[in-house]
Motif scaffolding. Structure first.
Motif, PDB file in Angstrom:
ATOM      1  N   ASN A 130     -18.324 -19.551 -64.694  1.00  0.00           N
ATOM      2  CA  ASN A 130     -17.952 -18.264 -65.304  1.00  0.00           C
ATOM      3  C   ASN A 130     -16.512 -18.276 -65.815  1.00  0.00           C
ATOM      4  N   ALA A 131     -15.614 -18.907 -65.034  1.00  0.00           N
ATOM      5  CA  ALA A 131     -14.217 -18.988 -65.460  1.00  0.00           C
ATOM      6  C   ALA A 131     -14.089 -19.848 -66.713  1.00  0.00           C
ATOM      7  N   TYR A 132     -14.809 -20.962 -66.756  1.00  0.00           N
ATOM      8  CA  TYR A 132     -14.770 -21.829 -67.934  1.00  0.00           C
ATOM      9  C   TYR A 132     -15.304 -21.091 -69.159  1.00  0.00           C
ATOM     10  N   LEU A 133     -16.364 -20.322 -68.949  1.00  0.00           N
ATOM     11  CA  LEU A 133     -16.957 -19.580 -70.063  1.00  0.00           C
ATOM     12  C   LEU A 133     -15.951 -18.592 -70.632  1.00  0.00           C
ATOM     13  N   ASP A 134     -15.230 -17.882 -69.757  1.00  0.00           N
ATOM     14  CA  ASP A 134     -14.214 -16.939 -70.217  1.00  0.00           C
ATOM     15  C   ASP A 134     -13.120 -17.654 -71.012  1.00  0.00           C
ATOM     16  N   GLU A 135     -12.680 -18.819 -70.498  1.00  0.00           N
ATOM     17  CA  GLU A 135     -11.607 -19.548 -71.165  1.00  0.00           C
ATOM     18  C   GLU A 135     -12.073 -20.116 -72.503  1.00  0.00           C
ATOM     19  N   LEU A 136     -13.323 -20.568 -72.572  1.00  0.00           N
ATOM     20  CA  LEU A 136     -13.855 -21.078 -73.828  1.00  0.00           C
ATOM     21  C   LEU A 136     -13.933 -19.980 -74.890  1.00  0.00           C
ATOM     22  N   ARG A 137     -14.060 -18.729 -74.417  1.00  0.00           N
ATOM     23  CA  ARG A 137     -14.098 -17.591 -75.343  1.00  0.00           C
ATOM     24  C   ARG A 137     -12.706 -17.088 -75.692  1.00  0.00           C
ATOM     25  N   GLY A 138     -11.667 -17.732 -75.142  1.00  0.00           N
ATOM     26  CA  GLY A 138     -10.313 -17.367 -75.515  1.00  0.00           C
ATOM     27  C   GLY A 138      -9.487 -16.707 -74.439  1.00  0.00           C
ATOM     28  N   ALA A 139     -10.074 -16.447 -73.260  1.00  0.00           N
ATOM     29  CA  ALA A 139      -9.312 -15.810 -72.183  1.00  0.00           C
ATOM     30  C   ALA A 139      -8.296 -16.787 -71.604  1.00  0.00           C
TER      31      ALA A 139
END
Length: 537
Positions: free
Chosen positions: A173-182
């Motif tokens: 979930n954290a990786y997904l957020d970061e991949l989206r720009g977070a």
């Protein structure tokens, strides 16, 4: 501290049994004897915060010396930092630049650890990979290791590459957020306690796979005492990827993400999974890869159980449709990228054949020999690609036909579609190469500096990705474009003048002409919108 290690061992045993269906290690026998005569440096890929815990756990249960682990100071949390030190961690700044005193002190500390014969572990990538690819090697720790070797040590040094094969990564979930720009979340004690909720989930299995050790003295004897740290980093990363294990999540991702909308009918998915697995198994004698042996039905069921794939039952009785919602599709690129290198060579051959009615084998071989080394560099693959072997495997699988020296797409519709899906696996890499060379050609030799070119490359890639729904977060990654430019420079395709302008020779337009029949027409249109596709010239 041995008491701390015993306590951590009990905690880890409980934790692994709660979240994993199994933890397996492979390849210990490759370096067990070496451990008695050499100072070992474990150099794993960095996929998760669990990497160093899993590695120490496996080594402890195998009766091997636990390594001193180089950890970022972001993990030096209250209480937690003290416990990790007791388990062998030593903390370091994430960046040394601009502080020669800190660099000198840390280098001396590392030398003293080596001099006493302690095993050491550090991540040559520097940080965790959010895209699933191996990151380019950071040279700081490697340079200090070479310096220590040249100063003289009681025992020779050997690097042990380590590959972690997760079926489901806990930081998803954290990786997904970061991949989206977070922005990356800072590690905190509160976050550590929140992560205990993970014990309610299942994360499948994980394999810890040890590659062939790299003896530093032997490496330097072959490459010379002045061998570059960059070459050593490449060799280690290639050793990591050479030990890859292709699990159920990897097989599904390699198949579903090759579809335009990441959904595929079940029968086609099964056939593509079998093709990918068959290709890896057929070439087993030329590499150290392994692939799950579970049935294709079990592979699909397992990935569904992990929550990584959805099933839709349609009323037309034509079979179920499987795939991913938009968020999961982005996450699945992580699992695809873990294993993309294992089928990169046959995927490239598929790219060179699939859009043509027939192409001479010699032409495909010539283009393959030019392009594949750049793919191998980007994906940290060792070896030359073994074109003849891979072509034979593709023919045996029935997805390429050869008549009178010409290669063509099979007439069978399913086999033809499988070849296209196989080609789509590595196509984004080729499209990034094409963007780079096309923009260079359009500006003309000496027309752009590297920074200007990188900005143009990122803008074009982002536009193409947005227009055509390419859910691949690394497609517009500046680091990948930079690495490609570095390879072009190293191979003397590019040179830089005193003003930093990039110059190229006739190979660039030659490659572009060959590439026009490979890349998608949509990409050529995207380049035309930005000033014309130089491949037309």
């Amino acid at each position: 501290s041995y008491p701390v290690i015993l306590i951590l061992d009990r905690l880890h045993t409980w934790f692994w049994h709660r979240i994993y269906e199994g933890v397996r290690d492979v390849g210990i026998e490759r370096f067990e004897d070496l451990a008695e005569s050499h100072t070992l440096i474990y150099t794993p890929c960095h996929r998760s915060h669990l990497d160093y815990l899993l590695l120490s756990y496996v080594l402890f249960h195998r009766g091997l010396m636990l390594p001193h682990v180089a950890a970022g100071d972001n993990l030096d949390l209250p209480v937690v930092g003290r416990i990790l030190r007791g388990g062998g961690a030593f903390f370091m700044r994430r960046h040394f630049a601009g502080d020669p005193v800190y660099t000198a002190v840390f280098s001396e500390y590392l030398y003293q650890v080596f001099r006493r014969g302690h095993a050491v572990e550090y991540f040559v990538e520097g940080g965790r990979s959010r895209t699933g690819r191996l990151l380019p090697a950071h040279t700081g720790m490697l340079r200090m290791t070479l310096d220590a070797h040249r100063r003289g040590l009681p025992r020779p040094i050997a690097f042990v590459p380590v590959y972690f094969a997760y079926e489901k990564v806990i930081e998803a979930n954290a990786y997904l957020d970061e991949l989206r720009g977070a922005s990356k979340r800072r590690e905190t004690v509160r976050g550590l306690f929140r992560s205990l909720k993970l014990t309610r989930e299942s994360f499948g299995t994980v394999q810890v796979r040890f590659g062939r050790p790299i003896e530093l003295a032997t490496f330097l004897a072959k490459d010379g005492e002045t061998a570059s740290v960059r070459n050593l980093g490449r060799r280690i990363l290639a050793g990591v990827n050479a030990s890859a294990y292709v699990n159920a999540a990897n097989l599904v991702a390699l198949s579903t993400l090759s579809m335009p909308r990441q959904f595929i009918d079940e029968s086609t998915l099964k056939a593509q999974i079998e093709l990918c697995r068959d290709l890896v198994e057929r070439d087993a004698e030329n590499h150290g890869y392994a692939v799950t042996g579970t049935s294709v039905n079990e592979v699909i069921r397992h990935v569904e159980d992990l929550g990584l794939m959805d099933r839709e039952r349609l009323a037309d009785n034509a079979g179920d449709i499987l795939g991913h919602d938009p968020a999961t599709a982005v996450l699945m690129t992580w699992y695809r990228n873990n294993a993309l290198h294992t089928i990169a060579a046959p995927s490239l051959i598929a790219c060179l054949v699939v859009n043509r009615r027939g192409v001479r084998r010699a032409v495909v071989r010539r283009i393959f020999d030019v392009v594949y080394p750049y793919i191998a560099s980007e994906l940290s693959i060792s070896g030359s690609g073994a074109f003849n072997d891979w072509l034979r495997h593709l023919e045996s699988a029935g997805v390429i036909e050869q008549r009178r020296g010409a290669l063509s797409v099979p007439t069978d519709p399913l086999r033809s579609f499988q070849l296209r899906l196989l080609a789509n696996a590595v196509m984004p890499v080729l499209e990034r190469f094409y963007i780079t060379l096309a923009l260079l050609r359009r500006a003309g030799s000496g027309g752009l500096g590297q920074d200007e070119l990188l900005l143009e490359c990122r803008a074009t890639a982002a536009r193409f990705s947005k227009l055509y729904g390419l859910d691949s977060p690394e497609f517009a990654d500046a680091r990948l474009f930079s690495s490609f430019l570095a390879e072009l420079t190293e191979n003397a395709v590019l040179t830089s003048d005193g003003d930093g302008r990039l110059h190229f020779d006739e190979r660039v337009p030659d490659i572009l002409r060959a590439g026009r029949s490979v890349v998608a027409v949509e990409l050529r249109q995207a380049l035309e919108f930005r000033g014309g596709d130089p491949g037309d010239r």
